[in-house]
Design a protein around this motif. Structure first.
Motif, PDB file in Angstrom:
ATOM      1  N   GLY A 145       0.816  -1.214   0.000  1.00  0.00           N
ATOM      2  CA  GLY A 145       0.000   0.000   0.000  1.00  0.00           C
ATOM      3  C   GLY A 145       0.846   1.259   0.000  1.00  0.00           C
ATOM      4  N   ARG A 146       0.218   2.363  -0.342  1.00  0.00           N
ATOM      5  CA  ARG A 146       0.967   3.624  -0.447  1.00  0.00           C
ATOM      6  C   ARG A 146       1.491   4.125   0.900  1.00  0.00           C
ATOM      7  N   ASN A 147       0.884   3.675   1.983  1.00  0.00           N
ATOM      8  CA  ASN A 147       1.347   4.127   3.309  1.00  0.00           C
ATOM      9  C   ASN A 147       2.755   3.632   3.617  1.00  0.00           C
ATOM     10  N   HIS A 148       3.187   2.553   2.942  1.00  0.00           N
ATOM     11  CA  HIS A 148       4.518   2.008   3.181  1.00  0.00           C
ATOM     12  C   HIS A 148       5.462   2.286   2.007  1.00  0.00           C
ATOM     13  N   TRP A 149       5.098   3.259   1.191  1.00  0.00           N
ATOM     14  CA  TRP A 149       5.912   3.570   0.009  1.00  0.00           C
ATOM     15  C   TRP A 149       7.331   3.979   0.388  1.00  0.00           C
ATOM     16  N   GLN A 150       7.494   4.700   1.491  1.00  0.00           N
ATOM     17  CA  GLN A 150       8.830   5.177   1.861  1.00  0.00           C
ATOM     18  C   GLN A 150       9.785   4.020   2.148  1.00  0.00           C
TER      19      GLN A 150
END
Length: 319
Positions: free
Chosen positions: A30-35
């Motif tokens: 998901g985008r929340n874990h992109w970093q």
């Protein structure tokens, strides 16, 4: 797995496999874990193997779907710019999904990237005509993403360049692009748009006056595509395009007359407006029917027999 020194001792293709699977991993996290994934992504983007970069370029639009417009703008557009300057084997991945990627951008950002579409006209090898076919196919999809003003300012020059290509398949695909631009909805109260559209139409119309037979043939093919898709009201089509078709029905090149015959007998003769209505160009239309049905060319008679057999001349009487 993306560490070059360690990957060489395991599997030389492992980095490519990582690039192939990367969008799925990004989707799973998901985008929340992109970093957490971004450093790995940047290593893959700058990998020395073009196959790795090519794999990523083909899936950049999928990654944009996962990340959303904001992260796409901050983290993926710079990658798009890098790939745009890469070798053709990498750039083709961007090109194949150009409309899909642009669709995910904010409108203002999308407009900023309009001038960069012309960069795809430049290739490492001019004989790579399939690259230009892909560009024409993407232009068709891009028409719905931009205003008429943007289309006529930025996309129409590219379309005309493709329409004059030396490869027939590129020109054939450009027919759909130019036809889509002709029927592009526009605000008729906007004088600037009307001027742009008329300048565009005049350039299309000039094809039938060209010394090059394939441009004259292209004009008839554009007319045929307009009739096929009902791109213009019949009366407007008659006023704008019938004079050019009438002239080409007398063309010295058989293939040009064949293209006119396809437009006439596949589309126009089946519409009541052209057959039964009274309009100022009707005499030209009836003259075209008489002229084309009087020819002895076998290919032309085959076209008439295929699309409108009732217009075939009667067979000669038996001896």
């Amino acid at each position: 797995m993306v560490d070059a020194t360690r990957a060489q001792t395991t599997d030389t293709e492992i980095t490519k496999h990582c690039a192939y699977s990367f969008p799925a991993v990004a989707f799973a996290l998901g985008r929340n874990h992109w970093q957490l994934l971004k450093p790995v992504f940047l290593k893959l983007v700058r990998d020395m193997q073009w196959k790795v970069r090519r794999t990523l370029s083909f899936s950049l639009h999928e990654l944009a779907m996962v990340l959303g417009p904001q992260l796409t703008e901050t983290d993926l557009l710079s990658v798009f710019d890098e790939f745009l300057k890469d070798v053709d084997d990498v750039r083709v991945g961007l090109l194949k999904h150009l409309a899909d990627f642009f669709k995910l951008l904010e409108v203002d950002v999308r407009r900023q990237y309009l001038p960069k579409i012309a960069d795809f006209l430049i290739t490492d090898n001019s004989r790579n005509w399939r690259f230009r076919v892909d560009l024409a196919e993407q232009l068709i999809k891009l028409l719905d993403l931009f205003s008429s003003s943007d289309v006529f300012h930025h996309l129409s020059p590219i379309a005309f360049k493709l329409a004059e290509d030396s490869v027939a398949q590129v020109r054939h695909t450009s027919v759909s692009v130019l036809e889509g631009m002709i029927r592009k909805p526009r605000d008729e109260n906007d004088k600037d748009i009307e001027e742009l559209w008329m300048a565009f139409f005049n350039r299309v119309n000039n094809f039938h006056l060209s010394d090059s037979f394939f441009r004259r043939q292209l004009f008839a093919q554009i007319c045929s595509k307009i009739c096929e898709n009902s791109g213009l009201p019949c009366e407007q089509f008659a006023n704008l395009f019938l004079p050019g078709l009438h002239k080409l029905s007398m063309d010295k090149v058989p293939n040009v007359r064949l293209a006119v015959a396809v437009c006439m007998f596949k589309h126009m003769v089946h519409q009541d407006f052209f057959i039964n209505s009274t309009y100022k160009r009707r005499a030209d239309f009836m003259d075209m029917i008489h002229r084309l049905t009087s020819e002895k060319d076998r290919d032309l008679l085959f076209i008439i027999g295929t699309y409108a057999p009732n217009y075939l001349p009667p067979p000669p009487p038996p001896p």
